[in-house]
Write a protein that holds these residues in place. Structure first.
Motif, PDB file in Angstrom:
ATOM      1  N   PRO A 167      35.438 -11.133 -11.879  1.00 26.28           N
ATOM      2  CA  PRO A 167      35.028 -12.172 -12.831  1.00 26.28           C
ATOM      3  C   PRO A 167      34.818 -11.619 -14.240  1.00 26.28           C
ATOM      4  N   ALA A 168      34.191 -10.441 -14.335  1.00 28.38           N
ATOM      5  CA  ALA A 168      33.925  -9.878 -15.662  1.00 28.38           C
ATOM      6  C   ALA A 168      35.210  -9.422 -16.334  1.00 28.38           C
ATOM      7  N   LEU A 169      36.200  -9.024 -15.540  1.00 25.79           N
ATOM      8  CA  LEU A 169      37.392  -8.385 -16.113  1.00 25.79           C
ATOM      9  C   LEU A 169      38.486  -9.384 -16.475  1.00 25.79           C
ATOM     10  N   VAL A 170      38.600 -10.466 -15.735  1.00 14.90           N
ATOM     11  CA  VAL A 170      39.672 -11.412 -16.057  1.00 14.90           C
ATOM     12  C   VAL A 170      39.122 -12.714 -16.651  1.00 14.90           C
ATOM     13  N   ALA A 171      37.834 -12.728 -16.969  1.00 18.63           N
ATOM     14  CA  ALA A 171      37.258 -13.924 -17.599  1.00 18.63           C
ATOM     15  C   ALA A 171      38.082 -14.305 -18.817  1.00 18.63           C
ATOM     16  N   GLY A 172      38.394 -15.575 -18.931  1.00 15.11           N
ATOM     17  CA  GLY A 172      39.109 -16.051 -20.119  1.00 15.11           C
ATOM     18  C   GLY A 172      40.608 -15.837 -20.075  1.00 15.11           C
ATOM     19  N   ALA A 173      41.115 -15.222 -19.012  1.00 11.06           N
ATOM     20  CA  ALA A 173      42.562 -14.968 -18.947  1.00 11.06           C
ATOM     21  C   ALA A 173      43.349 -16.279 -18.946  1.00 11.06           C
ATOM     22  N   ASP A 174      42.680 -17.364 -18.547  1.00  8.29           N
ATOM     23  CA  ASP A 174      43.351 -18.665 -18.566  1.00  8.29           C
ATOM     24  C   ASP A 174      43.489 -19.214 -19.994  1.00  8.29           C
ATOM     25  N   LEU A 175      42.891 -18.513 -20.973  1.00  6.52           N
ATOM     26  CA  LEU A 175      42.913 -19.019 -22.359  1.00  6.52           C
ATOM     27  C   LEU A 175      43.726 -18.132 -23.303  1.00  6.52           C
ATOM     28  N   VAL A 176      44.197 -16.970 -22.815  1.00  3.64           N
ATOM     29  CA  VAL A 176      44.803 -16.002 -23.736  1.00  3.64           C
ATOM     30  C   VAL A 176      46.325 -16.105 -23.735  1.00  3.64           C
ATOM     31  N   ASP A 177      46.925 -15.470 -24.737  1.00  2.23           N
ATOM     32  CA  ASP A 177      48.386 -15.483 -24.863  1.00  2.23           C
ATOM     33  C   ASP A 177      49.037 -14.309 -24.147  1.00  2.23           C
ATOM     34  N   SER A 178      48.326 -13.195 -24.055  1.00 10.13           N
ATOM     35  CA  SER A 178      48.885 -12.041 -23.346  1.00 10.13           C
ATOM     36  C   SER A 178      47.749 -11.179 -22.815  1.00 10.13           C
ATOM     37  N   TRP A 179      48.058 -10.455 -21.744  1.00 10.54           N
ATOM     38  CA  TRP A 179      47.045  -9.673 -21.025  1.00 10.54           C
ATOM     39  C   TRP A 179      47.749  -8.451 -20.467  1.00 10.54           C
ATOM     40  N   GLY A 180      47.233  -7.266 -20.781  1.00  8.50           N
ATOM     41  CA  GLY A 180      47.942  -6.065 -20.336  1.00  8.50           C
ATOM     42  C   GLY A 180      47.037  -5.033 -19.702  1.00  8.50           C
ATOM     43  N   THR A 181      47.561  -4.330 -18.698  1.00  9.56           N
ATOM     44  CA  THR A 181      46.826  -3.236 -18.076  1.00  9.56           C
ATOM     45  C   THR A 181      47.799  -2.124 -17.703  1.00  9.56           C
ATOM     46  N   ASN A 182      47.245  -0.921 -17.501  1.00  7.17           N
ATOM     47  CA  ASN A 182      48.048   0.279 -17.233  1.00  7.17           C
ATOM     48  C   ASN A 182      47.860   0.760 -15.795  1.00  7.17           C
ATOM     49  N   PRO A 183      48.723   0.374 -14.864  1.00  8.68           N
ATOM     50  CA  PRO A 183      48.650   1.016 -13.545  1.00  8.68           C
ATOM     51  C   PRO A 183      48.794   2.540 -13.644  1.00  8.68           C
TER      52      PRO A 183
END
Ligand SMILES: *Cc1c(COP(=O)(O)O)cnc(C)c1O
Length: 479
Positions: free
Chosen positions: A288-304
């Motif tokens: 919840p803390a890490l993806v909060a707001g992801a439904d509102l953003v234009d892009s989201w990135g992470t580094n496996p």
């Protein structure tokens, strides 16, 4: 020696390389994490010119042992706690090897169809595992792509944002013709790649607004709102807001929902940089803390390639509107024309990135997810967070040390109680001991020693060993 290698030679020498790596890992713990190396020492041990006649593999591997390995910082060492982990593991290495051997170029769907489709599919898998919203997956107008790095993710997001903010004119007419100067926003703790991207994209580094953070390390949204309003009132055009989930120095988490609300009032693109911390969204307890707001953003990135045991390079970028990316990055030269692209039924990933050519990176993510399974990956993250929590408790109980902030997932930032000079001396003593490597940052305007748990080979006993080394460094006579 003939070119190409015959398959039997590839088989036997390939085994020798795998054996060499297995031996390297097996004995890694016996080495110091970061040996002392004089600048120029490696080159001085190498011949001045390339060989005219072939060397054999055994000689090259012997040189690897003799010249190269003693002059490496060992990022896969179980005592590596510096920066963020750049973790690798066998499944990802198998994927890397297969990608190299297949040697395909996935710039267009038609140049290697499975390369594109596996990438789209595995990014949908990972989005689901991380709990990212459906709108960022290939089922809707969005979708995911694998880029080399989080820095590229920010750059690509900025270029798309710039194009959107200028109604498609910055690419063609150029920024000077567009009129309103574009502005970019990120917290003072955002990664330096934001500033770099702003420069590369031609906005001018001075257009980056550095928004202050609160004591928890999160961007102050009131200050963001003020900066946005001030720029808009002065005729400037807010273009991009970068929210960081897991800042590099201390793991601070920006309030993405409030940032997205503020940005939307000015039509600015919101990119989430979750380069390191994003991986922990695999675990529902932190999601919840890490993806909060992801439904509102234009892009989201992470580094496996940081914490998910996928070897560098593997940055996953998801966008809500793939057309925005393609509008800014697509080119259609005659030599790339093909029926599949023109049908509009396929993804051409070269339109989602800066280079044309692209590696088959999806293989290493695919093999990692399949050969480990999500449950084991989650458990690994939980272990790392628990061990870091244990270490932070030791720090908190030690009067000569202070925790500069509560641990963020598997990252602990601490300092000597008496101030920066003592912290610097302590840091030097810890790293001089040999078995571990930690790094430094500024946290709440103090010099911090950063311990980030996440190397693949690290076990609980190594974190316990790290604490013993810190305790011994505290007891060592000063000087
Ligand atoms: C590590 C990191 C980056 C840079 O990652 P690259 O993939 O090396 O470009 C960017 N942002 C944050 C928050 C990071 O921790």
């Amino acid at each position: 020696m003939s070119i190409p290698f015959d398959p039997e030679r590839f088989r036997s020498e390939g085994r020798a390389v795998v054996d060499w790596l297995a031996d390297y890992w097996a004995h890694l713990e016996e080495r110091p994490v970061a040996p002392a190396v004089r600048p120029g020492a490696v080159r001085a041990a190498l011949p001045g010119s390339a060989p005219e006649t072939p060397d054999d593999l055994a000689t090259v591997l012997a040189d690897l042992d003799r010249v190269i390995v003693p002059a490496l910082t060992h990022w896969q060492h179980p005592g590596f706690f510096a920066f963020f982990p750049a973790s690798t593991a066998a499944p990802s290495i198998f994927g890397e090897l297969l990608a190299a051997g297949l040697g395909v170029q996935g710039m267009l769907w038609s140049t290697a169809p499975a390369c594109t489709e596996l990438e789209t599919h595995v990014l949908d898998w990972l989005a689901e595992l991380l709990g990212l919203p459906k709108r960022l997956t290939s089922g809707g107008p969005g979708g995911g792509v694998i880029l080399d790095s989080a820095s590229s993710g920010v750059l690509v997001a900025l270029v798309a944002a710039r194009e959107r903010a200028t109604a498609g004119r910055s690419n063609t007419a150029g920024l000077a013709e567009v009129g309103a100067p574009l502005t970019v926003y990120a917290s003072v703790d955002a990664h330096s790649c934001v500033e770099k991207a702003v420069g590369i994209a031609g906005l001018g580094r001075d257009t980056l607004r550095r928004i202050p953070t609160d004591p928890s390390g999160a961007m102050r949204v009131a200050d963001l709102e003020e900066a946005l309003a001030e720029d808009a009132a002065a005729g400037r055009r807010p273009c991009l807001v970068v929210a960081t989930v897991g800042t590099t120095a201390r793991g601070g988490i920006d309030p993405v929902p409030a940032i997205a609300a503020a940005a939307s009032r000015h039509g600015a693109w919101v990119h989430v940089d979750a380069a390191w911390a994003g991986t922990a969204a695999l675990c529902p307890e932190w999601r919840p803390a890490l993806v909060a707001g992801a439904d509102l953003v234009d892009s989201w990135g992470t580094n496996p390639h940081k914490w998910l045991m996928v070897n560098f390079d593997c940055h996953c970028l998801w966008v809500a509107d793939r057309a925005a990316l393609i509008n800014s990055l697509s080119t259609k030269p005659e030599y790339l024309r093909n029926a599949a692209s023109e049908s509009g039924a396929v993804i051409d990933y070269s339109d989602w990135q800066v280079p044309l050519g692209r590696r088959f990176r999806a293989l290493k993510l695919w093999l990692t997810l399949r050969l480990f399974g999500a449950a084991a990956l989650r458990q690994r993250i939980r272990d790392h967070v628990a061990w870091a929590g244990w270490f932070a408790e030791r720090v908190a109980a030690e009067q000569r040390l202070v925790l500069l902030c509560p641990p963020s997932l598997s990252l602990v930032c601490f300092a000597a109680a008496t101030g920066d000079a003592a912290t610097a001396a302590l840091l030097a003593r810890i790293n001089a001991a040999g078995p571990i490597l930690v790094s430094q940052a500024r946290v709440a305007d103090r010099l911090a020693i950063r311990l980030a748990v996440g190397a693949t080979l690290t076990d609980r006993r190594h974190v316990e060993g790290a604490w013993r080394i810190v305790a011994e460094a505290l007891d060592a006579p000063a000087g």
